[in-house]
Design a protein around this motif. Structure first.
Motif, short mmCIF file in Angstrom:
data_model
loop_
_atom_site.label_atom_id
_atom_site.label_comp_id
_atom_site.label_asym_id
_atom_site.label_seq_id
_atom_site.Cartn_x
_atom_site.Cartn_y
_atom_site.Cartn_z
N ILE A 220 0.87 -1.17 0.00
CA ILE A 220 0.00 0.00 0.00
C ILE A 220 0.90 1.22 0.00
O ILE A 220 1.67 1.44 0.94
CB ILE A 220 -0.93 0.01 1.23
N LEU A 221 0.82 2.00 -1.07
CA LEU A 221 1.67 3.17 -1.23
C LEU A 221 0.83 4.43 -0.99
O LEU A 221 -0.16 4.66 -1.68
CB LEU A 221 2.28 3.23 -2.64
N VAL A 222 1.23 5.22 -0.01
CA VAL A 222 0.50 6.43 0.36
C VAL A 222 1.34 7.65 0.01
O VAL A 222 2.41 7.87 0.59
CB VAL A 222 0.16 6.44 1.87
N TRP A 223 0.85 8.44 -0.95
CA TRP A 223 1.52 9.67 -1.38
C TRP A 223 0.52 10.80 -1.20
O TRP A 223 -0.33 11.06 -2.04
CB TRP A 223 1.96 9.54 -2.83
N LEU A 224 0.58 11.46 -0.07
CA LEU A 224 -0.32 12.57 0.26
C LEU A 224 0.46 13.66 0.99
O LEU A 224 1.50 13.39 1.57
CB LEU A 224 -1.47 12.09 1.15
N GLY A 225 -0.07 14.87 0.97
CA GLY A 225 0.55 15.95 1.73
C GLY A 225 0.60 17.27 1.00
O GLY A 225 0.66 18.33 1.63
N THR A 226 0.58 17.24 -0.33
CA THR A 226 0.65 18.49 -1.10
C THR A 226 -0.49 19.43 -0.75
O THR A 226 -0.28 20.62 -0.49
CB THR A 226 0.65 18.19 -2.61
N SER B 53 6.89 10.67 0.54
CA SER B 53 6.77 12.10 0.79
C SER B 53 6.19 12.80 -0.43
O SER B 53 6.38 12.34 -1.56
CB SER B 53 8.15 12.70 1.10
N PRO B 54 5.48 13.91 -0.24
CA PRO B 54 5.06 14.70 -1.40
C PRO B 54 6.28 15.33 -2.06
O PRO B 54 7.33 15.50 -1.41
CB PRO B 54 4.13 15.76 -0.80
N PRO B 55 6.18 15.68 -3.34
CA PRO B 55 7.30 16.34 -4.01
C PRO B 55 7.41 17.80 -3.57
O PRO B 55 6.52 18.30 -2.87
CB PRO B 55 6.92 16.23 -5.49
N PRO B 56 8.46 18.49 -3.99
CA PRO B 56 8.60 19.90 -3.64
C PRO B 56 7.55 20.76 -4.33
O PRO B 56 6.76 20.27 -5.14
CB PRO B 56 10.01 20.27 -4.14
N MET B 57 7.55 22.03 -4.00
CA MET B 57 6.81 23.04 -4.75
C MET B 57 7.82 24.09 -5.23
O MET B 57 8.87 24.27 -4.61
CB MET B 57 5.76 23.73 -3.88
N SER B 58 7.47 24.78 -6.28
CA SER B 58 8.32 25.86 -6.77
C SER B 58 8.18 27.08 -5.86
O SER B 58 7.28 27.14 -5.02
CB SER B 58 7.92 26.22 -8.20
N PRO B 59 9.05 28.08 -6.02
CA PRO B 59 8.93 29.30 -5.24
C PRO B 59 7.57 29.97 -5.43
O PRO B 59 6.88 29.75 -6.44
CB PRO B 59 10.05 30.18 -5.81
N ASP B 60 7.17 30.79 -4.45
CA ASP B 60 5.86 31.43 -4.48
C ASP B 60 5.61 32.21 -5.76
O ASP B 60 4.46 32.31 -6.23
CB ASP B 60 5.71 32.37 -3.28
N ASP C 147 6.18 25.19 -0.01
CA ASP C 147 7.42 24.41 -0.04
C ASP C 147 8.05 24.32 1.35
O ASP C 147 8.55 23.26 1.73
CB ASP C 147 8.41 25.02 -1.02
N LYS C 148 7.98 25.39 2.10
CA LYS C 148 8.50 25.35 3.48
C LYS C 148 7.69 24.39 4.33
O LYS C 148 8.23 23.61 5.12
CB LYS C 148 8.46 26.76 4.08
N ARG C 149 6.39 24.44 4.18
CA ARG C 149 5.54 23.52 4.95
C ARG C 149 5.78 22.08 4.54
O ARG C 149 5.78 21.17 5.38
CB ARG C 149 4.06 23.91 4.79
N LEU C 150 6.02 21.85 3.25
CA LEU C 150 6.31 20.49 2.79
C LEU C 150 7.62 19.96 3.37
O LEU C 150 7.72 18.79 3.73
CB LEU C 150 6.38 20.45 1.25
N ALA C 151 8.62 20.83 3.48
CA ALA C 151 9.90 20.42 4.08
C ALA C 151 9.68 19.93 5.50
O ALA C 151 10.27 18.94 5.94
CB ALA C 151 10.88 21.58 4.05
N ASP C 152 8.79 20.61 6.23
CA ASP C 152 8.48 20.19 7.61
C ASP C 152 7.68 18.89 7.61
O ASP C 152 7.89 18.02 8.47
CB ASP C 152 7.69 21.30 8.33
N ILE C 153 6.76 18.76 6.65
CA ILE C 153 5.95 17.53 6.56
C ILE C 153 6.83 16.32 6.30
O ILE C 153 6.63 15.25 6.86
CB ILE C 153 4.87 17.68 5.46
N VAL C 154 7.84 16.49 5.44
CA VAL C 154 8.75 15.38 5.12
C VAL C 154 9.48 14.90 6.37
O VAL C 154 9.62 13.70 6.62
CB VAL C 154 9.74 15.79 4.02
#
Length: 240
Positions: free
Chosen positions: A104-110, A152-159, A170-177
């Motif tokens: 079971i592969l879970v890819w969520l968070g974006t 983990s979700p992938p990165p996001m580009s700059p704002d 992207d900052k929040r994603l870094a913390d989520i990872v």
């Protein structure tokens, strides 16, 4: 009009040939379940790419654009995976004829990293833990085991390159990872980090700062397989 009867000897020969064929030809393919959001939805998304790379496996995909781990995104309960996980698992069980998926592969968070949820990031950890527990409990009550891979979700580009609703994402994603790494260790899940290795090249892999292009989906799908806890013979590049 007379119906021509099949020669009994011919029928016996056919039966003997069928019996000599390997049982694997008639066995149901092992199933994998993928759970994700818009990056996992569509004919070129990573679950579809996995299916092409692994034709011997049946991929059951429950990736819905807008899906979160445990928030009612856009005010919609249907975009809350935690609310709907039991339905996903039931439908997967029906598709696989009662068998539990091997992986079971879970890819969520974006979507959990959207600006609207910026003040609720503490809930991300609790929601993911609850999601993993819900999956495990579902299969435990059926005397089956769930092998969960947390991606983990992938990165996001700059704002400057993304819609305002994703600003600060992207900052929040870094913390989520970082949070995911801790959860995986605590819950004994396999963890694949695609955020850090693809961060330097993400600009070339996306179409709008958030969503992967087909080539990016393929690259990530291969990366996932290379880092899965599966036999080496199933991984890309293996010489058969």
């Amino acid at each position: 009009m007379k119906v021509k009867k099949t020669n009994p000897v011919f029928r016996i020969v056919i039966l003997m040939v069928v019996m000599m064929l390997p049982a694997s030809l008639f066995a149901q393919k092992p199933g994998w379940l993928t759970i994700g959001d818009s990056n996992g939805h569509g004919p070129d998304a990573w679950p579809a790419q996995l299916q092409r790379l692994l034709p011997s496996v049946e991929i059951v995909n429950h990736s819905i654009p807008g899906n979160t781990i445990g928030f009612d995104n856009l005010g919609q309960k249907r975009l809350n995976t935690l609310r709907n996980i039991h339905q996903y698992l039931q439908e997967t069980e029906e598709t696989l004829n009662g068998k539990a998926p091997q992986h079971i592969l879970v890819w969520l968070g974006t979507n959990d990293a959207k600006k609207v949820f910026a003040q609720r990031q503490d809930e991300v950890k609790t929601n993911m833990e609850s999601l993993i527990d819900s999956i495990r409990t579902y299969y435990l009550t059926r005397n089956q085991k769930a092998h969960i891979t947390l991606i983990s979700p992938p990165p996001m580009s700059p704002d400057s390159c993304i819609l305002e609703k994703y600003h600060g994402g992207d900052k929040r994603l870094a913390d989520i990872v970082k949070t995911y790494a801790g959860i995986a260790k605590e819950k004994q899940c396999h963890f694949i980090n695609i955020y850090q290795p693809f961060h330097p090249v993400f600009q070339a892999m996306n179409k709008d700062g958030v969503h992967l292009i087909p080539e990016g989906e393929y690259i990530v799908a291969r990366y996932i397989l290379l880092h899965m806890d599966i036999p080496e013979s199933m991984k890309p590049g293996h010489s058969k």
